[in-house]
Design a protein around this motif. Sequence first.
Motif, PDB file in Angstrom:
ATOM      1  N   THR A 143     -13.817  -7.380   0.099  1.00 28.61           N
ATOM      2  CA  THR A 143     -12.794  -6.515   0.707  1.00 28.61           C
ATOM      3  C   THR A 143     -13.215  -5.046   0.658  1.00 28.61           C
ATOM      4  N   LEU A 144     -13.944  -4.663  -0.389  1.00 28.10           N
ATOM      5  CA  LEU A 144     -14.416  -3.274  -0.441  1.00 28.10           C
ATOM      6  C   LEU A 144     -15.421  -3.016   0.684  1.00 28.10           C
ATOM      7  N   ARG A 145     -16.250  -4.013   0.952  1.00 33.11           N
ATOM      8  CA  ARG A 145     -17.198  -3.863   2.066  1.00 33.11           C
ATOM      9  C   ARG A 145     -16.420  -3.775   3.371  1.00 33.11           C
ATOM     10  N   ARG A 146     -15.402  -4.601   3.453  1.00 33.51           N
ATOM     11  CA  ARG A 146     -14.561  -4.632   4.638  1.00 33.51           C
ATOM     12  C   ARG A 146     -13.991  -3.246   4.980  1.00 33.51           C
ATOM     13  N   VAL A 147     -13.544  -2.497   3.944  1.00 36.33           N
ATOM     14  CA  VAL A 147     -12.978  -1.165   4.201  1.00 36.33           C
ATOM     15  C   VAL A 147     -14.052  -0.072   4.087  1.00 36.33           C
ATOM     16  N   GLY A 148     -15.285  -0.488   3.857  1.00 35.81           N
ATOM     17  CA  GLY A 148     -16.403   0.446   3.915  1.00 35.81           C
ATOM     18  C   GLY A 148     -16.642   1.296   2.685  1.00 35.81           C
ATOM     19  N   ILE A 149     -16.225   0.840   1.514  1.00 35.00           N
ATOM     20  CA  ILE A 149     -16.510   1.642   0.318  1.00 35.00           C
ATOM     21  C   ILE A 149     -17.100   0.786  -0.803  1.00 35.00           C
ATOM     22  N   VAL A 171       0.870  -1.174   0.000  1.00 35.53           N
ATOM     23  CA  VAL A 171       0.000   0.000   0.000  1.00 35.53           C
ATOM     24  C   VAL A 171       0.907   1.223   0.000  1.00 35.53           C
ATOM     25  N   PHE A 172       0.724   2.078  -1.000  1.00 29.33           N
ATOM     26  CA  PHE A 172       1.666   3.179  -1.204  1.00 29.33           C
ATOM     27  C   PHE A 172       1.182   4.474  -0.550  1.00 29.33           C
ATOM     28  N   GLN A 173       2.138   5.334  -0.300  1.00 24.99           N
ATOM     29  CA  GLN A 173       1.817   6.655   0.257  1.00 24.99           C
ATOM     30  C   GLN A 173       0.856   7.431  -0.649  1.00 24.99           C
ATOM     31  N   GLN A 174       1.090   7.331  -1.973  1.00 27.53           N
ATOM     32  CA  GLN A 174       0.247   8.073  -2.922  1.00 27.53           C
ATOM     33  C   GLN A 174      -0.905   7.222  -3.459  1.00 27.53           C
ATOM     34  N   PHE A 175      -1.282   6.190  -2.765  1.00 26.33           N
ATOM     35  CA  PHE A 175      -2.386   5.273  -3.096  1.00 26.33           C
ATOM     36  C   PHE A 175      -2.096   4.470  -4.363  1.00 26.33           C
ATOM     37  N   ASN A 176      -1.697   5.182  -5.464  1.00 27.98           N
ATOM     38  CA  ASN A 176      -1.363   4.504  -6.717  1.00 27.98           C
ATOM     39  C   ASN A 176      -2.453   3.571  -7.223  1.00 27.98           C
ATOM     40  N   LEU A 177      -3.694   3.990  -7.091  1.00 27.95           N
ATOM     41  CA  LEU A 177      -4.752   3.234  -7.776  1.00 27.95           C
ATOM     42  C   LEU A 177      -4.570   3.468  -9.261  1.00 27.95           C
ATOM     43  N   TRP A 178      -4.906   2.470 -10.091  1.00 31.30           N
ATOM     44  CA  TRP A 178      -4.775   2.643 -11.536  1.00 31.30           C
ATOM     45  C   TRP A 178      -5.879   3.546 -12.029  1.00 31.30           C
ATOM     46  N   ALA A 179      -5.473   4.688 -12.561  1.00 32.03           N
ATOM     47  CA  ALA A 179      -6.419   5.776 -12.811  1.00 32.03           C
ATOM     48  C   ALA A 179      -7.433   5.456 -13.910  1.00 32.03           C
ATOM     49  N   HIS A 180      -7.101   4.522 -14.801  1.00 30.86           N
ATOM     50  CA  HIS A 180      -7.999   4.253 -15.930  1.00 30.86           C
ATOM     51  C   HIS A 180      -9.026   3.178 -15.592  1.00 30.86           C
ATOM     52  N   THR A 188     -11.989   1.424 -12.866  1.00 33.19           N
ATOM     53  CA  THR A 188     -12.874   1.687 -11.736  1.00 33.19           C
ATOM     54  C   THR A 188     -12.287   1.030 -10.485  1.00 33.19           C
ATOM     55  N   ILE A 189     -12.854   1.397  -9.333  1.00 33.06           N
ATOM     56  CA  ILE A 189     -12.379   0.811  -8.082  1.00 33.06           C
ATOM     57  C   ILE A 189     -12.504  -0.712  -8.147  1.00 33.06           C
ATOM     58  N   MET A 190     -13.644  -1.193  -8.631  1.00 29.55           N
ATOM     59  CA  MET A 190     -13.846  -2.638  -8.762  1.00 29.55           C
ATOM     60  C   MET A 190     -12.738  -3.259  -9.616  1.00 29.55           C
ATOM     61  N   ASP A 191     -12.487  -2.661 -10.784  1.00 29.34           N
ATOM     62  CA  ASP A 191     -11.490  -3.241 -11.685  1.00 29.34           C
ATOM     63  C   ASP A 191     -10.077  -3.152 -11.113  1.00 29.34           C
ATOM     64  N   ASN A 192      -9.828  -2.109 -10.314  1.00 28.89           N
ATOM     65  CA  ASN A 192      -8.540  -2.019  -9.631  1.00 28.89           C
ATOM     66  C   ASN A 192      -8.319  -3.222  -8.728  1.00 28.89           C
ATOM     67  N   VAL A 193      -9.375  -3.623  -8.025  1.00 27.86           N
ATOM     68  CA  VAL A 193      -9.231  -4.740  -7.084  1.00 27.86           C
ATOM     69  C   VAL A 193      -9.216  -6.070  -7.837  1.00 27.86           C
ATOM     70  N   VAL A 194      -9.930  -6.103  -8.978  1.00 33.49           N
ATOM     71  CA  VAL A 194     -10.037  -7.361  -9.734  1.00 33.49           C
ATOM     72  C   VAL A 194      -8.763  -7.664 -10.526  1.00 33.49           C
ATOM     73  N   ALA A 213      -9.521   1.986  -0.720  1.00 38.23           N
ATOM     74  CA  ALA A 213      -9.636   1.127  -1.907  1.00 38.23           C
ATOM     75  C   ALA A 213      -8.312   0.415  -2.165  1.00 38.23           C
ATOM     76  N   ALA A 214      -7.205   1.147  -1.998  1.00 39.74           N
ATOM     77  CA  ALA A 214      -5.887   0.533  -2.204  1.00 39.74           C
ATOM     78  C   ALA A 214      -5.657  -0.593  -1.201  1.00 39.74           C
ATOM     79  N   ILE A 215      -6.160  -0.401   0.027  1.00 37.77           N
ATOM     80  CA  ILE A 215      -6.028  -1.463   1.035  1.00 37.77           C
ATOM     81  C   ILE A 215      -6.880  -2.672   0.629  1.00 37.77           C
ATOM     82  N   ALA A 216      -8.084  -2.396   0.105  1.00 33.83           N
ATOM     83  CA  ALA A 216      -8.944  -3.498  -0.355  1.00 33.83           C
ATOM     84  C   ALA A 216      -8.258  -4.272  -1.475  1.00 33.83           C
ATOM     85  N   ARG A 217      -7.603  -3.549  -2.380  1.00 25.56           N
ATOM     86  CA  ARG A 217      -6.889  -4.200  -3.475  1.00 25.56           C
ATOM     87  C   ARG A 217      -5.787  -5.111  -2.935  1.00 25.56           C
ATOM     88  N   ALA A 218      -5.087  -4.615  -1.912  1.00 22.63           N
ATOM     89  CA  ALA A 218      -4.010  -5.416  -1.324  1.00 22.63           C
ATOM     90  C   ALA A 218      -4.576  -6.644  -0.598  1.00 22.63           C
TER      91      ALA A 218
END
Lengths: 262, 300
Positions: free
Chosen positions: A140-146, A102-111, A113-119, A165-170
């Motif tokens: 995991t998204l439910r787990r972190v509440g989003i 899990v990065f300081q700058q979150f580093n979610l893939w910008a292109h 969706t949150i779902m696809d980031n985790v998938v 979301a980044a934590i859910a992805r991890a």
Amino acid sequence: MIPPEPQDQPVIELSDIHKSFSDLHVLKGVNLTANKGDVVAMIGSSGSGKSTLLRCVNLLEVPEKGRIAISGEDITFKPKGNDRLPSNAAQVNRIRANLSMVFQQFNLWAHLTIMDNVVLPQRRVLKRSKQEARQRATDTLRRVGIDDKADAFPAQLSGGQQQRAAIARALAMDPAALLFDEPTSALDPELEGEVLRVIKSLADEDRTMLLVTHDMRFARDVADKVVFLHQGRIEEEGTPKELFDNPKSERLQQFLSASVSR
Amino acid sequence: MFEYCPAIAEQVKIALGDESLSISLQDRLQWFSCYFTTKKHLSIFRAAGVVMLILAFTVPVSLLLGFMGALGKASRWPIISQICSIYVIMVRGIPDIIFFLFVPLTIEIGIEFFLHKAIYCRDVVEPFFNGINLQPCPDAAIIPTQFNRIVLAIVAYGIVFGSFAANIIDGALKAVPFGQRETGAAFGLTRFQVFRDIHMPQMWRFALPGFSNLWLILIKATPLLFLLGIQDIIYYADLLGKVATRRYSTYPHGDWKLWYFLALGVFYLLLTMGSQLVFSRLERRFNQGMSINNASSGRV
Ligand SMILES: Nc1ncnc2c1ncn2[C@@H]1O[C@H](COP(=O)(O)OP(=O)(O)OP(=O)(O)O)[C@@H](O)[C@H]1O
Ligand SMILES: [Mg+2]
């Protein structure tokens, strides 16, 4: 002699890690062990090499000397010029899949969706089916509440939501250990709490975590072991109680009084 | 084309000769329908088709060469990366018209030389270059048919615009924040997966403005086709727009060049405007979810 059960192996074991950037000797022989269920917090002043050490664990940086073993598996290296590189890319990818960062700058893939980031990493790296990956992502998204933000793009979320979301992805990778690099220092103070609560709840589940933080109160709260890094060496380590209430080295005393007054 | 055409032509000739006779609207329409379908006139439509055909083939060829150039530049092998670096950089410094003359000529000479040496003319004693002229033996000489010229044009435009495209792709690949790719690696994705699933999809939004520009330059470069011996729409517009008198033409008219060039202008304008629409849709698609001032796109 009976070989030790895999569970008894340390999840992360670093010994005598050295890392330089051209002339700059950043890590000067670091030993670090995280056993299963340990939450290890790394503290230290800026530039002391905390991020570099964390990035050595999953080989985003390759240390020129020292041994890295993840769940008992040694990373193999081959010489390259004056340096060295991991000799087996498949091994590196396997180990990375087992250590989510899990990065300081979150580093979610910008292109995506949150779902696809985790998938995405579940599909590509763990080869999970689409259905299974989506199910795990929803969990995991439910787990972190989003879970209500699954179809949003990262840019549409607040910093705190992005980091969750980044934590859910991890988490969705079901890793042996989670690596956090100052997960809240890019956040506004009022958003820090929601992320810290999530991390705290993970720590309470006996997950193995390696956490770089500048938040001493949080380190005391979640960590089983605290490591104080100073100029590329581990200056002191022990339980939070030992380190925060009874610092032995002068450097740690200075560092702690400086961070309290901050 | 139409069966009434010979009659109309006769009628109009008479009308032009006699000021007192006026031509009815119906006759005028009939006259135009005949005029626009003469053999000579059909060739301007065919030329427009050839332009579109060349455009349609040039785009994939230059995209392919562009990707090869941009990716090859980052190759581990020095020879490939050097050749590709030169390819990426060449259009920056050399006027494109030189390429339009140079590339087809080199290709033509190259093919002729190859055919001359390797296939057809092994027994021929005269050298390929006799000190003054390049002369392939008759079997190896490329006959400049319309088809050969079009293929040559596509290859030449493809190489020149591929170099432009390589430049754009190179820049766009570099514009994707490093943190986005590194995160992929950190999760255990292979280099190829990082490229396909993260780097490529994020590259388009940086490349599209450049591609849109390049497409306009390509369209506007089509009049240069005459350099390659292709009689394009401008050539025919000039030819057909000239004064057509009774003596030389079945369908006489005055100097209509103005109208012909106006029509050409409209043709090009529609082409460019239509493609701008497509590009703005694509840009919307690839910018989905992206916010320029949001730090989530990578390291700050
Ligand atoms: N890729 C790199 N190239 C060159 N020098 C680097 C690189 N990464 C880190 N450094 C240097 O290594 C030293 C340690 O950096 P590191 O990021 O590990 O510190 P840190 O303890 O995480 O600091 P902070 O608390 O500010 O995050 C710094 O002096 C930094 O400038
Ligand atoms: Mg750091």
